[in-house]
Design an enzyme around this catalytic site. Sequence first.
Site, PDB file in Angstrom:
ATOM      1  N   LYS A   1       0.847  -1.203   0.000  1.00  0.00           N
ATOM      2  CA  LYS A   1       0.000   0.000   0.000  1.00  0.00           C
ATOM      3  C   LYS A   1       0.878   1.246   0.000  1.00  0.00           C
ATOM      4  O   LYS A   1       0.559   2.228  -0.660  1.00  0.00           O
ATOM      5  CB  LYS A   1      -0.953  -0.011   1.201  1.00  0.00           C
ATOM      6  CG  LYS A   1      -1.947  -1.147   1.114  1.00  0.00           C
ATOM      7  CD  LYS A   1      -3.331  -0.763   1.575  1.00  0.00           C
ATOM      8  CE  LYS A   1      -4.347  -1.847   1.259  1.00  0.00           C
ATOM      9  NZ  LYS A   1      -4.544  -2.817   2.333  1.00  0.00           N
TER      10      LYS A   1
ATOM     11  N   LYS B   1      -3.372  -9.887 -10.005  1.00  0.00           N
ATOM     12  CA  LYS B   1      -4.349 -10.387  -9.026  1.00  0.00           C
ATOM     13  C   LYS B   1      -5.624  -9.542  -9.092  1.00  0.00           C
ATOM     14  O   LYS B   1      -5.536  -8.322  -9.209  1.00  0.00           O
ATOM     15  CB  LYS B   1      -3.740 -10.290  -7.615  1.00  0.00           C
ATOM     16  CG  LYS B   1      -4.617 -10.909  -6.547  1.00  0.00           C
ATOM     17  CD  LYS B   1      -4.163 -10.543  -5.147  1.00  0.00           C
ATOM     18  CE  LYS B   1      -4.916  -9.337  -4.643  1.00  0.00           C
ATOM     19  NZ  LYS B   1      -4.844  -9.104  -3.202  1.00  0.00           N
TER      20      LYS B   1
ATOM     21  N   LYS C   1      -9.845  -4.697  -5.981  1.00  0.00           N
ATOM     22  CA  LYS C   1     -10.543  -3.420  -6.145  1.00  0.00           C
ATOM     23  C   LYS C   1      -9.546  -2.324  -6.492  1.00  0.00           C
ATOM     24  O   LYS C   1      -9.802  -1.457  -7.311  1.00  0.00           O
ATOM     25  CB  LYS C   1     -11.242  -3.024  -4.828  1.00  0.00           C
ATOM     26  CG  LYS C   1     -12.494  -3.823  -4.548  1.00  0.00           C
ATOM     27  CD  LYS C   1     -12.941  -3.711  -3.089  1.00  0.00           C
ATOM     28  CE  LYS C   1     -12.377  -4.825  -2.243  1.00  0.00           C
ATOM     29  NZ  LYS C   1     -13.101  -5.158  -1.022  1.00  0.00           N
TER      30      LYS C   1
HETATM   31  P1  TYM Z   1     -10.276  -8.614   1.731  1.00  0.00           P
HETATM   32  O1  TYM Z   1     -11.507  -7.863   2.094  1.00  0.00           O
HETATM   33  O2  TYM Z   1      -9.248  -7.916   0.920  1.00  0.00           O
HETATM   34  O3  TYM Z   1     -10.657  -9.927   0.956  1.00  0.00           O
HETATM   35  C1  TYM Z   1     -11.634 -10.840   1.448  1.00  0.00           C
HETATM   36  C2  TYM Z   1     -11.234 -12.257   1.084  1.00  0.00           C
HETATM   37  O4  TYM Z   1     -11.164 -12.401  -0.339  1.00  0.00           O
HETATM   38  C3  TYM Z   1      -9.903 -12.975  -0.690  1.00  0.00           C
HETATM   39  N1  TYM Z   1      -9.484 -12.447  -1.999  1.00  0.00           N
HETATM   40  C4  TYM Z   1      -8.984 -13.207  -2.994  1.00  0.00           C
HETATM   41  N2  TYM Z   1      -8.760 -14.529  -3.077  1.00  0.00           N
HETATM   42  C5  TYM Z   1      -8.236 -14.983  -4.244  1.00  0.00           C
HETATM   43  N3  TYM Z   1      -7.943 -14.189  -5.306  1.00  0.00           N
HETATM   44  C6  TYM Z   1      -8.151 -12.856  -5.260  1.00  0.00           C
HETATM   45  N4  TYM Z   1      -7.873 -12.086  -6.310  1.00  0.00           N
HETATM   46  C7  TYM Z   1      -8.692 -12.308  -4.062  1.00  0.00           C
HETATM   47  N5  TYM Z   1      -9.010 -11.038  -3.651  1.00  0.00           N
HETATM   48  C8  TYM Z   1      -9.486 -11.152  -2.387  1.00  0.00           C
HETATM   49  C9  TYM Z   1      -8.950 -12.543   0.414  1.00  0.00           C
HETATM   50  O5  TYM Z   1      -7.822 -13.379   0.471  1.00  0.00           O
HETATM   51  C10 TYM Z   1      -9.843 -12.635   1.630  1.00  0.00           C
HETATM   52  O6  TYM Z   1      -9.879 -13.955   2.121  1.00  0.00           O
HETATM   53  N6  TYM Z   1      -7.595  -8.387   5.926  1.00  0.00           N
HETATM   54  C11 TYM Z   1      -8.706  -9.073   5.294  1.00  0.00           C
HETATM   55  C12 TYM Z   1      -9.988  -8.988   6.100  1.00  0.00           C
HETATM   56  C13 TYM Z   1      -9.879  -9.526   7.481  1.00  0.00           C
HETATM   57  C14 TYM Z   1      -9.788 -10.898   7.861  1.00  0.00           C
HETATM   58  C15 TYM Z   1      -9.731 -10.888   9.287  1.00  0.00           C
HETATM   59  C16 TYM Z   1      -9.756 -12.095   7.139  1.00  0.00           C
HETATM   60  C17 TYM Z   1      -9.861  -8.786   8.619  1.00  0.00           C
HETATM   61  N7  TYM Z   1      -9.776  -9.614   9.710  1.00  0.00           N
HETATM   62  C18 TYM Z   1      -9.641 -12.109  10.004  1.00  0.00           C
HETATM   63  C19 TYM Z   1      -9.655 -13.296   7.870  1.00  0.00           C
HETATM   64  C20 TYM Z   1      -9.608 -13.278   9.277  1.00  0.00           C
HETATM   65  C21 TYM Z   1      -8.950  -8.423   3.944  1.00  0.00           C
HETATM   66  O7  TYM Z   1      -8.663  -7.258   3.756  1.00  0.00           O
HETATM   67  O8  TYM Z   1      -9.599  -9.214   3.044  1.00  0.00           O
END
Ligand code: TYM
Length: 321
Positions: free
Chosen positions: A111, A190, A193
Site C-alpha cells: 500500500k 491479481k 478493487k
Molecule cells: P479482503 O476484504 O481484501 O478480501 C476478502 C477475502 O477475499 C480474498 N481475496 C482473494 N482470493 C483470491 N484471489 C483474489 N484475487 C482475491 N481477492 C481477495 C482474500 O484473500 C480474503 O480472504 N484483511 C482481510 C480482512 C480480514 C480478515 C480478518 C480475514 C480482517 N480480519 C480475520 C480473515 C480473518 C482483507 O482485507 O480481506
Amino acid sequence: MRVLSGIQPSGKLHIGNYFGAMQQFVEMQNQDAECFFFIADYHAMTSVQDPAQLRANVEEVALGYLAVGIDPEKSVFFPQSQVPAVTELTWALSCVCPMGLLQRCVSYKDKVEQGLAPNHGLFYYPVLQAADIIIYDSDIVPVGQDQKQHIEVTRDLAIKFNNIYGDVLTVPKASIRENTAVIPGLDGRKMSKSYDNTLELFTPQGPTKKKIMRIPTDSTPMEDPKDPDACTVFTLLKLFADEAEQQHWRKRYTEGGMGYGEVKKRLFELSNETLDPFRARYEELKKDMDYVRDVLNEGGKKARAAADVVMERVRSAVGLR
Ligand code: TYM
C-alpha cells in the site's frame, strides 16, 4: 472445530473474493463446523474515512454475504465493530508483538508502494486481524493467498502470548485452496478493487459482458494454436466450467482455429449460471434492509458472547483481574 473469516467493506465484492474465500465459507458452513463470518469495518477505517460511505459499504458487503449463501441460522454473521472487545485484545497482542514482525508485512509495504500515505492503523492492521481471529478461539481461517502472511502473524502472536502467559490462546491455521488461491483480474494481475480489474459479483449481465469482451488477449492469428494456460479468459473460464467443458476448450485453444471472441462469449454464459442466482438474491434482499440489519444485530450479540469467554481468560492471564 471453529471457522472464522472476514471481508473488508471497502467496495464491491468480486469473483476473487468469492472463489478465493466466500465459496469456502459457504461449504464450511454447510459441513459440521461452527462458523463465524464478519464484516471488517474497523479495518476499512484505514482507507474509508467518509462515514456515509463506510455505512453504505457495510450494507453492501452484508448483502453480499447473504446473497452468496451465508445462512444466519447456521453461521454467526456480524460487523466486527459490534464486538469492541476486539480492540482490547488488539492492545494485549500489540504488547507482545515485535515491531519487525509488522515491518515485514507485505500488504503494508504494497500500500505504501502504491502511494498511500501510511497511517498507524494501516501498520497495526495485522494485529487487529490477529485479534479478530483469536477472540473467537478460531481453529481454521478460510482465505485467499494474499492473507497468508496475516495468518502467520496471528499464529506468531498467539504463540508468543502463550509463551509468556501459559496456554491461553488457540493457535489457528489458514485454509487456502490451491486452485483458487489467487484469482487473476481482467488484466492478468491479481483481481483487486485497487487495480480496477474486477468482475463484480452482483453487477448485471450487460456491463459484465462488456468487461469480459474487453479482456486483453494476445495477437495470435485465429487459425494458429494458442496457449490456454497463458490466457486470462481460460483461467477465468476454469472457475465456472466443469471438467469436461474445460477439456473441450483446452483442445480448442491448442488445435487452433478458435477466436478469442468465441471463448469470451462462453465465459460470459457460464458466469451467468453461477452469478444469476446471486444477483437475484442480492436484489431481493436489498428490498428488505431492515431484515439485513436485524440479522447483523443478532449476530453481534452471539459474537460478543463468544468473545467474552476468551477475553475473560486473557484479562485474568495478563493480571488485569
Ligand atoms: P479482503 O476484504 O481484501 O478480501 C476478502 C477475502 O477475499 C480474498 N481475496 C482473494 N482470493 C483470491 N484471489 C483474489 N484475487 C482475491 N481477492 C481477495 C482474500 O484473500 C480474503 O480472504 N484483511 C482481510 C480482512 C480480514 C480478515 C480478518 C480475514 C480482517 N480480519 C480475520 C480473515 C480473518 C482483507 O482485507 O480481506
